[in-house]
Design a protein around this motif. Structure first.
Motif, PDB file in Angstrom:
ATOM      1  N   ARG A 144       0.699  -1.195   0.210  1.00  0.00           N
ATOM      2  CA  ARG A 144       0.115  -0.058  -0.064  1.00  0.00           C
ATOM      3  C   ARG A 144       0.850   1.266  -0.138  1.00  0.00           C
ATOM      4  N   LEU A 145       1.797   1.346   0.981  1.00  0.00           N
ATOM      5  CA  LEU A 145       2.717   2.501   1.007  1.00  0.00           C
ATOM      6  C   LEU A 145       3.639   2.486  -0.321  1.00  0.00           C
ATOM      7  N   MET A 188       1.514   4.180  -2.857  1.00  0.00           N
ATOM      8  CA  MET A 188       1.363   5.592  -2.532  1.00  0.00           C
ATOM      9  C   MET A 188       2.514   6.387  -3.164  1.00  0.00           C
ATOM     10  N   THR A 216       4.284  12.587  -0.550  1.00  0.00           N
ATOM     11  CA  THR A 216       4.061  11.269  -0.546  1.00  0.00           C
ATOM     12  C   THR A 216       5.070  10.483   0.374  1.00  0.00           C
ATOM     13  N   ALA A 251       3.770   8.522   3.620  1.00  0.00           N
ATOM     14  CA  ALA A 251       4.197   7.220   3.681  1.00  0.00           C
ATOM     15  C   ALA A 251       4.911   6.861   4.990  1.00  0.00           C
ATOM     16  N   LEU A 306       2.527   7.113   7.932  1.00  0.00           N
ATOM     17  CA  LEU A 306       1.592   6.038   8.048  1.00  0.00           C
ATOM     18  C   LEU A 306       2.632   4.659   8.528  1.00  0.00           C
ATOM     19  N   SER A 307       3.732   4.657   8.238  1.00  0.00           N
ATOM     20  CA  SER A 307       4.378   3.364   8.608  1.00  0.00           C
ATOM     21  C   SER A 307       4.975   3.567   9.827  1.00  0.00           C
TER      22      SER A 307
END
Length: 173
Positions: free
Chosen positions: A52-53, A56, A69, A73, A76-77
């Motif tokens: 998913r990342l 992205m 992005t 990312a 989000l990680s």
């Protein structure tokens, strides 16, 4: 067929888990219905991050916002998936966490995020700089970007035009 339940596993996952993984890769566009990797899937296979990342990063780079992005990312990680404990109402809101990080650049508590974003940006070597400011990108590109990387939420996601992204952002730094 690449995605096979007959794969020789040390400890095989359950049939339900395999089906969920297959459904996820299909929805992401990384695999076709025959279980073979797509062009996107082959690109993602080369990236040492969650698919998913990886998507992205690739989609954001094509949109012209590789640096933003990479930063999103990295956020989000994060293992905790949260910003600081001071964030109250926006604790899980990625834009608010991004703004807090941005205001606190160079702070020791964000050192790991800085390092992760830099590593992700290096994976996209040659992608250049962002074509617009982050604030402009939030309005122009983020809804589409997140729908691309969270395709399973596409049916339940509704972009509410009466609430702009700006209304969710903390006050300017």
């Amino acid at each position: 067929m690449l995605f096979r339940s007959s794969f020789s596993w040390f400890e095989a996952p359950g049939a339900r888990n395999l089906q969920q993984a297959r459904d996820f890769l299909l929805a992401l566009g990384a695999m076709n219905s025959e279980g073979e990797l797509t062009k996107l899937g082959n690109s993602l296979r080369e990236m040492p991050i969650h698919p998913r990342l990886g998507k992205m990063l690739l989609v954001g780079s094509k949109m012209g916002i590789p640096n933003l992005t990479s930063e999103l990312a990295a956020l989000l990680s994060e293992p905790s998936g949260k910003g600081s404990s001071r964030m109250s109402d926006w604790e899980n809101d990625i834009l608010s966490r991004w703004y807090e990080w941005r205001r606190s650049r160079g702070s020791p508590r964000f050192r790991n995020l800085d390092r992760a974003a830099k590593q992700l940006q290096e994976m996209l070597s040659g992608s250049g700089t962002d074509i617009c400011s982050p604030e402009s990108a939030f309005e122009q590109f983020l809804p589409e970007l997140f729908l691309e990387v969270f395709p399973e939420d596409r049916k339940s996601t509704r972009l509410n035009s009466s609430h702009s992204q700006q209304s969710r952002m903390p006050s300017s730094a």
